[in-house]
Design a protein around this motif. Structure first.
Motif, mmCIF file in Angstrom:
data_model
loop_
_atom_site.group_PDB
_atom_site.id
_atom_site.type_symbol
_atom_site.label_atom_id
_atom_site.label_comp_id
_atom_site.label_asym_id
_atom_site.label_seq_id
_atom_site.Cartn_x
_atom_site.Cartn_y
_atom_site.Cartn_z
ATOM 1 N N CYS A 175 -45.393 -55.185 -6.923
ATOM 2 C CA CYS A 175 -44.143 -55.183 -6.152
ATOM 3 C C CYS A 175 -43.542 -53.777 -6.117
ATOM 4 C CB CYS A 175 -43.157 -56.165 -6.781
ATOM 5 S SG CYS A 175 -41.506 -56.137 -6.042
ATOM 6 N N GLN A 176 -43.000 -53.410 -4.955
ATOM 7 C CA GLN A 176 -42.456 -52.059 -4.801
ATOM 8 C C GLN A 176 -41.027 -51.937 -5.333
ATOM 9 O OE1 GLN A 176 -43.462 -52.595 -0.766
ATOM 10 N NE2 GLN A 176 -45.073 -51.032 -0.731
ATOM 11 N N CYS A 195 -40.017 -59.125 -6.127
ATOM 12 C CA CYS A 195 -38.867 -59.365 -5.247
ATOM 13 C C CYS A 195 -39.181 -60.413 -4.177
ATOM 14 C CB CYS A 195 -38.417 -58.057 -4.599
ATOM 15 S SG CYS A 195 -39.494 -57.488 -3.246
ATOM 16 N N GLY A 196 -40.444 -60.519 -3.789
ATOM 17 C CA GLY A 196 -40.818 -61.505 -2.768
ATOM 18 C C GLY A 196 -40.586 -61.028 -1.348
ATOM 19 N N GLU A 197 -40.037 -59.814 -1.187
ATOM 20 C CA GLU A 197 -39.663 -59.365 0.161
ATOM 21 C C GLU A 197 -40.349 -58.084 0.609
ATOM 22 O OE1 GLU A 197 -35.458 -59.113 -0.182
ATOM 23 O OE2 GLU A 197 -35.235 -61.303 -0.286
ATOM 24 N N CYS A 198 -40.733 -57.242 -0.335
ATOM 25 C CA CYS A 198 -41.312 -55.955 0.058
ATOM 26 C C CYS A 198 -42.695 -56.174 0.697
ATOM 27 C CB CYS A 198 -41.412 -55.029 -1.154
ATOM 28 S SG CYS A 198 -42.628 -55.560 -2.366
ATOM 29 N N CYS A 214 -45.287 -57.525 -1.752
ATOM 30 C CA CYS A 214 -45.093 -58.954 -2.044
ATOM 31 C C CYS A 214 -45.569 -59.815 -0.878
ATOM 32 C CB CYS A 214 -43.627 -59.253 -2.331
ATOM 33 S SG CYS A 214 -43.144 -58.822 -4.019
HETATM 34 ZN ZN LIG Z 1 -41.730 -57.013 -3.930
#
Ligand SMILES: [Zn+2]
Length: 329
Positions: free
Chosen positions: A57-58, A67-70, A73
């Motif tokens: 994850c970034q 984060c689930g969004e980058c 992810c």
């Molecule tokens: Zn992420």
């Protein structure tokens, strides 16, 4: 890759191994070979995937989950992250073969863009000897950034040469209270949770699938119907016919649980959680008719059926054999 999502909260019983793994991962102190040992359905896949996603994850730092969004992810969740490869049997219950293992080692030897390049092996004890041996060189002389995460319920089935080159992380099985508490986060109905937990034979991730996936629920209901015909002793063709509509790998462990439930009922006078999924008089009638000695024999026999569950035997003959054993006194 399966459908475990990794941006959810880590279940309580996995928090200790999670904290330890993510901190070591952030500090670059994880070994090349990590062997997660725990019963089927306790969350090994959830943990390994959460770990790899968080490391890629970034945004996440420290012990934070991904984060689930980058971008990283998103490609991880989509199963297309270029630094991650899943090594699994082509079909559930089959072996992982050497060709697939070689692909994995080739993948790890390519120089990636980042610091981590990971192969998730699931279940690792499905690797045949040749496939396992193909990984040895990578474990002995790992390319930079390479990591292998092996998930195994029965690591004794792996060659000792592999086990000795991996760090083993024990994944605990939660008690019923912790597991059902967690499952209540996915269903409002406490009775449905108890049923799914019993049907899963105490494996919380499997229980969650029963609660949330109608196909798994239907499979359990079919298995319960087949088990009811065994309890009722309705004759070989009825019993075998019903059992044939079930999958052996799902039905046979439940036959074993039913036999244990019948034995417990005779000893303690009360059905256990699995036994409570059947009408009391039906279970009790079966237990008394069969008797504790024969129940113990059948339990031992069920271990043999379980070992044979994934083999390509004639399903009709197999189920008739089981039905006949139940009718024999
Ligand atoms: Zn992420």
């Amino acid at each position: 890759m399966d459908t475990v999502t990794t941006t959810e909260a880590i279940p309580p019983w996995l928090r200790a191994p999670w904290e330890s793994l993510i901190r070591r991962g952030r500090d670059g102190r994880l070994p090349t070979g990590l062997l997660l040992h725990g019963a089927t359905g306790v969350g090994k896949a959830l943990l390994s995937r959460a770990l790899v996603q968080a490391l890629l994850c970034q945004r996440a730092t420290g012990a934070e989950a991904a984060c689930g969004e980058c971008n990283a992810c998103r490609s991880f969740v989509g199963g297309v992250h270029p630094e991650v490869l899943g090594l699994e049997p082509e079909e559930a219950g089959k072996e992982i073969l050497i060709a697939a293992a070689r692909e994995a080692t080739d993948f790890l030897s390519l120089s990636g863009s980042g610091n981590l390049r990971c192969v998730l092996i699931r279940p690792a004890d499905a690797m045949n000897t040749n496939a396992a041996n193909a990984l040895l060189k990578t474990l002995e002389e790992p390319p930079p950034g390479a990591m292998l995460i092996l998930e195994a319920a029965q690591p004794a089935r792996l060659p000792a040469t592999i086990r000795s080159r991996c760090q083993i992380v024990e994944i605990p099985t939660p008690g019923a209270t912790d597991a059902t508490q967690w499952l209540l986060g996915f269903a409002d109905d406490a009775r449905a949770v108890d049923e799914a937990y019993a049907a899963s034979l105490g494996r919380p991730l499997a229980a969650r699938e029963i609660l949330t996936d109608p196909e798994r629920m239907a499979r359990w209901e079919q298995d319960r119907e087949a088990l009811s015909t065994l309890l009722g002793g309705q004759g070989i063709s009825v019993m075998a016919g019903s059992m044939q509509r079930s999958l052996p790998e799902s039905l046979i462990p439940r036959i074993q649980a039913l036999l244990i439930a019948a034995q417990r009922l005779l000893v303690s006078g009360e059905p256990d959680a699995f036994g409570r999924q059947f009408p009391r008089d039906q279970l009790e009638g079966f237990a008394r008719r069969t008797g504790s000695r024969r129940l113990a024999q059948l339990s031992a026999q069920a271990l043999v059926w379980q070992r044979q569950a994934t083999r390509q035997l004639n399903p009709q003959l197999r189920m008739e054999d089981i039905a006949r054993s139940f009718l024999r006194r």
